[in-house]
Scaffold this motif. Structure first.
Motif, PDB file in Angstrom:
ATOM      1  N   GLN A 222       0.741  -1.333   0.069  1.00  0.00           N
ATOM      2  CA  GLN A 222       0.025   0.118   0.053  1.00  0.00           C
ATOM      3  C   GLN A 222       0.760   1.286  -0.108  1.00  0.00           C
ATOM      4  OE1 GLN A 222      -2.608   0.098   3.286  1.00  0.00           O
ATOM      5  NE2 GLN A 222      -3.619   2.116   2.855  1.00  0.00           N
ATOM      6  N   ALA A 223       1.995   1.330   0.865  1.00  0.00           N
ATOM      7  CA  ALA A 223       2.849   2.377   0.917  1.00  0.00           C
ATOM      8  C   ALA A 223       3.676   2.708  -0.409  1.00  0.00           C
ATOM      9  CB  ALA A 223       3.856   2.133   1.930  1.00  0.00           C
ATOM     10  N   ARG A 224       3.973   1.756  -1.229  1.00  0.00           N
ATOM     11  CA  ARG A 224       4.522   1.659  -2.634  1.00  0.00           C
ATOM     12  C   ARG A 224       3.627   2.498  -3.438  1.00  0.00           C
ATOM     13  NH1 ARG A 224       7.987  -4.140  -2.406  1.00  0.00           N
ATOM     14  NH2 ARG A 224       9.659  -3.404  -1.602  1.00  0.00           N
ATOM     15  N   ALA A 225       2.305   1.729  -3.611  1.00  0.00           N
ATOM     16  CA  ALA A 225       1.307   2.441  -4.325  1.00  0.00           C
ATOM     17  C   ALA A 225       1.062   3.933  -4.233  1.00  0.00           C
ATOM     18  CB  ALA A 225      -0.009   1.654  -4.036  1.00  0.00           C
ATOM     19  N   GLN A 226       1.060   4.132  -2.505  1.00  0.00           N
ATOM     20  CA  GLN A 226       0.873   5.724  -2.203  1.00  0.00           C
ATOM     21  C   GLN A 226       2.050   6.375  -2.900  1.00  0.00           C
ATOM     22  OE1 GLN A 226       0.323   5.723   1.777  1.00  0.00           O
ATOM     23  NE2 GLN A 226      -1.884   4.945   1.546  1.00  0.00           N
ATOM     24  N   VAL A 227       3.221   6.142  -2.882  1.00  0.00           N
ATOM     25  CA  VAL A 227       4.570   6.616  -3.476  1.00  0.00           C
ATOM     26  C   VAL A 227       4.457   6.691  -5.001  1.00  0.00           C
ATOM     27  CG1 VAL A 227       6.933   6.275  -3.939  1.00  0.00           C
ATOM     28  CG2 VAL A 227       6.003   5.697  -1.434  1.00  0.00           C
ATOM     29  N   GLN A 228       3.899   5.730  -5.622  1.00  0.00           N
ATOM     30  CA  GLN A 228       3.694   5.866  -7.069  1.00  0.00           C
ATOM     31  C   GLN A 228       2.717   6.962  -7.291  1.00  0.00           C
ATOM     32  OE1 GLN A 228       2.607   2.021  -8.748  1.00  0.00           O
ATOM     33  NE2 GLN A 228       2.888   2.906 -11.018  1.00  0.00           N
ATOM     34  N   SER A 229       1.710   6.965  -6.764  1.00  0.00           N
ATOM     35  CA  SER A 229       0.538   7.926  -6.874  1.00  0.00           C
ATOM     36  C   SER A 229       1.184   9.442  -6.587  1.00  0.00           C
ATOM     37  CB  SER A 229      -0.672   7.507  -5.995  1.00  0.00           C
ATOM     38  OG  SER A 229      -1.638   8.770  -6.068  1.00  0.00           O
ATOM     39  N   ALA A 230       2.005   9.570  -5.278  1.00  0.00           N
ATOM     40  CA  ALA A 230       2.428  10.845  -5.286  1.00  0.00           C
ATOM     41  C   ALA A 230       3.396  11.490  -6.319  1.00  0.00           C
ATOM     42  CB  ALA A 230       2.942  10.845  -3.867  1.00  0.00           C
ATOM     43  N   SER A 231       4.199  10.451  -6.886  1.00  0.00           N
ATOM     44  CA  SER A 231       5.148  10.553  -8.101  1.00  0.00           C
ATOM     45  C   SER A 231       4.254  11.312  -9.198  1.00  0.00           C
ATOM     46  CB  SER A 231       5.996   9.371  -8.179  1.00  0.00           C
ATOM     47  OG  SER A 231       6.671   8.876  -7.079  1.00  0.00           O
ATOM     48  N   VAL A 232       3.349  10.463  -9.201  1.00  0.00           N
ATOM     49  CA  VAL A 232       2.581  10.948 -10.418  1.00  0.00           C
ATOM     50  C   VAL A 232       1.950  12.417 -10.339  1.00  0.00           C
ATOM     51  CG1 VAL A 232       0.270  10.685 -11.956  1.00  0.00           C
ATOM     52  CG2 VAL A 232       1.940   8.718 -11.335  1.00  0.00           C
ATOM     53  N   ALA A 233       1.501  12.689  -9.104  1.00  0.00           N
ATOM     54  CA  ALA A 233       0.709  13.851  -8.649  1.00  0.00           C
ATOM     55  C   ALA A 233       1.943  14.872  -8.988  1.00  0.00           C
ATOM     56  CB  ALA A 233       0.344  13.999  -7.474  1.00  0.00           C
ATOM     57  N   LEU A 234       3.123  14.576  -8.388  1.00  0.00           N
ATOM     58  CA  LEU A 234       4.345  15.626  -8.332  1.00  0.00           C
ATOM     59  C   LEU A 234       4.598  15.971  -9.781  1.00  0.00           C
ATOM     60  CD1 LEU A 234       6.474  17.287  -6.859  1.00  0.00           C
ATOM     61  CD2 LEU A 234       7.907  15.374  -6.849  1.00  0.00           C
ATOM     62  N   ALA A 235       4.792  14.757 -10.780  1.00  0.00           N
ATOM     63  CA  ALA A 235       5.167  15.294 -12.135  1.00  0.00           C
ATOM     64  C   ALA A 235       4.125  15.958 -12.733  1.00  0.00           C
ATOM     65  CB  ALA A 235       5.375  13.657 -12.734  1.00  0.00           C
ATOM     66  N   HIS A 236       2.750  15.786 -12.613  1.00  0.00           N
ATOM     67  CA  HIS A 236       1.676  16.553 -12.995  1.00  0.00           C
ATOM     68  C   HIS A 236       2.025  17.914 -12.463  1.00  0.00           C
ATOM     69  CE1 HIS A 236      -1.974  17.979 -14.687  1.00  0.00           C
ATOM     70  NE2 HIS A 236      -2.558  18.560 -13.678  1.00  0.00           N
ATOM     71  N   ALA A 237       2.109  18.255 -11.398  1.00  0.00           N
ATOM     72  CA  ALA A 237       2.273  19.496 -10.891  1.00  0.00           C
ATOM     73  C   ALA A 237       3.406  20.408 -11.226  1.00  0.00           C
ATOM     74  CB  ALA A 237       2.396  19.335  -9.300  1.00  0.00           C
ATOM     75  N   GLN A 238       4.576  19.639 -11.520  1.00  0.00           N
ATOM     76  CA  GLN A 238       5.687  20.222 -12.063  1.00  0.00           C
ATOM     77  C   GLN A 238       5.622  20.411 -13.645  1.00  0.00           C
ATOM     78  OE1 GLN A 238       8.744  20.871 -10.230  1.00  0.00           O
ATOM     79  NE2 GLN A 238       9.129  22.081 -12.335  1.00  0.00           N
ATOM     80  N   GLN A 239       4.843  19.774 -14.213  1.00  0.00           N
ATOM     81  CA  GLN A 239       4.507  20.124 -15.695  1.00  0.00           C
ATOM     82  C   GLN A 239       3.314  21.278 -15.651  1.00  0.00           C
ATOM     83  OE1 GLN A 239       2.624  16.482 -17.332  1.00  0.00           O
ATOM     84  NE2 GLN A 239       4.676  15.331 -17.531  1.00  0.00           N
ATOM     85  N   GLU A 240       2.471  21.431 -14.590  1.00  0.00           N
ATOM     86  CA  GLU A 240       1.784  22.667 -14.651  1.00  0.00           C
ATOM     87  C   GLU A 240       2.586  23.819 -14.575  1.00  0.00           C
ATOM     88  OE1 GLU A 240      -1.577  22.910 -15.427  1.00  0.00           O
ATOM     89  OE2 GLU A 240      -1.413  21.044 -16.146  1.00  0.00           O
ATOM     90  N   VAL A 241       3.406  23.806 -13.417  1.00  0.00           N
ATOM     91  CA  VAL A 241       4.292  24.975 -13.303  1.00  0.00           C
ATOM     92  C   VAL A 241       5.106  25.357 -14.517  1.00  0.00           C
ATOM     93  CG1 VAL A 241       6.298  25.805 -11.809  1.00  0.00           C
ATOM     94  CG2 VAL A 241       4.307  24.451 -10.711  1.00  0.00           C
TER      95      VAL A 241
ATOM     96  N   ALA B 214       7.418  12.348  -0.450  1.00  0.00           N
ATOM     97  CA  ALA B 214       8.418  12.346   0.810  1.00  0.00           C
ATOM     98  C   ALA B 214       7.647  11.636   1.808  1.00  0.00           C
ATOM     99  CB  ALA B 214       9.118  13.496   1.117  1.00  0.00           C
ATOM    100  N   ALA B 215       6.505  11.896   2.178  1.00  0.00           N
ATOM    101  CA  ALA B 215       6.012  11.243   3.543  1.00  0.00           C
ATOM    102  C   ALA B 215       5.391   9.779   2.920  1.00  0.00           C
ATOM    103  CB  ALA B 215       4.723  11.967   3.783  1.00  0.00           C
ATOM    104  N   ASN B 216       5.315   9.710   1.883  1.00  0.00           N
ATOM    105  CA  ASN B 216       4.873   8.207   1.356  1.00  0.00           C
ATOM    106  C   ASN B 216       6.144   7.398   1.231  1.00  0.00           C
ATOM    107  OD1 ASN B 216       2.207   8.619   1.258  1.00  0.00           O
ATOM    108  ND2 ASN B 216       2.146   9.619  -0.956  1.00  0.00           N
ATOM    109  N   GLN B 217       7.304   7.895   0.691  1.00  0.00           N
ATOM    110  CA  GLN B 217       8.606   7.145   0.762  1.00  0.00           C
ATOM    111  C   GLN B 217       8.848   6.874   2.073  1.00  0.00           C
ATOM    112  OE1 GLN B 217      10.908   9.756  -1.755  1.00  0.00           O
ATOM    113  NE2 GLN B 217      10.275   8.809  -3.386  1.00  0.00           N
ATOM    114  N   ALA B 218       8.682   7.507   3.123  1.00  0.00           N
ATOM    115  CA  ALA B 218       9.306   7.383   4.442  1.00  0.00           C
ATOM    116  C   ALA B 218       8.443   6.320   5.082  1.00  0.00           C
ATOM    117  CB  ALA B 218       9.132   8.794   5.418  1.00  0.00           C
ATOM    118  N   ALA B 219       7.216   6.328   4.722  1.00  0.00           N
ATOM    119  CA  ALA B 219       6.158   5.196   5.133  1.00  0.00           C
ATOM    120  C   ALA B 219       6.693   3.697   4.480  1.00  0.00           C
ATOM    121  CB  ALA B 219       4.614   5.629   4.925  1.00  0.00           C
TER     122      ALA B 219
END
Length: 386
Positions: free
Chosen positions: A141-160, A192-197
């Motif tokens: 579950q933590a790995r899935a959350q890390v993957q989801s957060a990575s996708v969200a971060l990539a999208h946010a960076q693209q928007e910026v 970062a939080a998901n990766q720590a988890a």
């Protein structure tokens, strides 16, 4: 004219006449007897001399010889009170026969405790393995959350990145770009939080796996303790280590014994042998395998036989509790004695009568090796090594 009286004639007395008459025939009768005795003495001396020359001078004898047996001291391996004695003094026993029983209740309790410890450690292993399965699910579950957060971060960076050039042209406002950057930073924090988890979940699995390994080691230790306790339970019955007869029994029911306490002695009477202590001047011609004639003091009407088996590696003085030190003070030469082990040839019925400690007169016939050659020395050494 008167006639002179005649001289008296003395007649022989009857006693003197009979003695002279009997002396001559008696001496004549004794002469053949004395002659026969002299001849017999000469013949006997000659026979004795020939026998001594052919046999007697090769016979080495000693009365410093005693029967022995490699007795075994019977002692317990565990501490306890004696509850039962199975044998009587002088009784014959076989190897493995029970001799003494000790109180085994405390060892049975220890065995049950060891078994309970094993079961508890096995339960710990099962619980830890179940925790590992749950923790692996949490890790997934933590790995899935890390993957989801990575996708969200990539999208946010693209928007910026897409809206940053529009601010310079005035197509969008600074506020919009600030909101996009804030969203990007939140995505970074969430990642970062998901990766720590994820790392925590993986570390927890390793910790639980270490607990499983520890519990398995504890199971092995408890199993070893159970095996030792099982041996202790089995050792509460003291058994005969060899075939023999019971001697010098001092054990009594109710007695508290410690490990190593001598309870009795087991004597292998069927394996009795002889140790003869010959003078050092007698062993020059002795070799292993030479025939031996034995005269047991307790059995005066029987002649036993045996053969030389081996020689001690030193004189008896070398193995004394206080060896002599001849290099100090005045010196008086004393003939040393060498223990010689002799195998006794006897059947089972006779061996029952040959008790260790009996005195024996030993005669070794050394004629076979009266003049040993180098070849016989080599064969003797090979026989000893074999």
């Amino acid at each position: 004219m008167s006639t002179p009286p005649s001289a008296p004639v003395t007649a022989p007395t009857p006693a003197s006449g009979s003695a002279s008459a009997s002396t001559s025939p008696a001496s004549r009768r004794r002469r053949p007897i004395l002659l026969l005795l002299a001849v017999a003495a000469v013949v006997g001396s000659a026979v004795y001399g020939v026998n001594w020359w052919r046999v007697g001078r090769f016979i080495e004898s000693t009365d410093d010889a005693y029967l022995k047996a490699d007795s075994v001291t019977v002692a317990p391996k565990v501490v306890g009170y004696v509850t039962e004695v199975f044998v009587q003094p002088n009784q014959a026993v076989k190897r493995g026969d029970p001799l003494v029983r000790l109180d085994r209740r405390q060892y049975e309790a220890m065995l049950a405790q060891a078994q309970a410890t094993i079961e508890a450690r096995k339960a710990d292993i099962q619980r830890a393995e179940a925790d590992i399965l749950q923790q692996k699910a949490q890790l997934a579950q933590a790995r899935a959350q890390v993957q989801s957060a990575s996708v969200a971060l990539a999208h946010a960076q693209q928007e910026v990145d897409r809206f940053a050039p529009l601010v310079t042209t005035g197509a969008t406002t600074e506020e919009r770009l600030a909101e996009l950057r804030n969203t990007r930073d939140q995505a970074k924090a969430t990642l970062a939080a998901n990766q720590a988890a994820e790392a925590a979940a993986a570390s927890k699995i390793k910790s639980t796996e270490a607990q499983v390994a520890q519990s398995r080691a504890q199971v092995q230790g408890a199993d070893a303790a159970r095996s030792q306790t099982y041996l202790d339970v089995d050792d509460t019955v003291v058994r005969a280590a060899i075939d023999g007869r019971i001697g010098d029994s001092t054990v009594r029911v109710g007695q508290l014994v410690q490990p190593g306490t001598r309870l009795m002695t087991l004597v292998p009477v069927q394996e009795v042998y002889l140790v003869a202590n010959f003078k050092e001047t007698q062993i020059g011609r002795m070799r292993a395998g030479q025939p031996v004639t034995l005269h047991v003091d307790a059995l005066p009407d029987l002649d036993l036989h045996g053969e030389v088996e081996s020689f001690s590696p030193g004189t008896g003085a070398q193995f004394a509790l206080l060896p002599s030190e001849n290099a100090t003070g005045n010196f008086t030469k004393i003939v040393q004695r060498v223990p010689v082990r002799i195998h006794v040839t006897a059947d089972a019925a006779m061996r029952e009568r040959l008790l260790p400690g009996l005195s024996v007169t030993t005669e070794v016939d050394t004629r076979d090796h009266a003049q040993p050659t180098s070849a016989s020395h080599a064969s003797t050494r090979e026989g000893h090594h074999g």
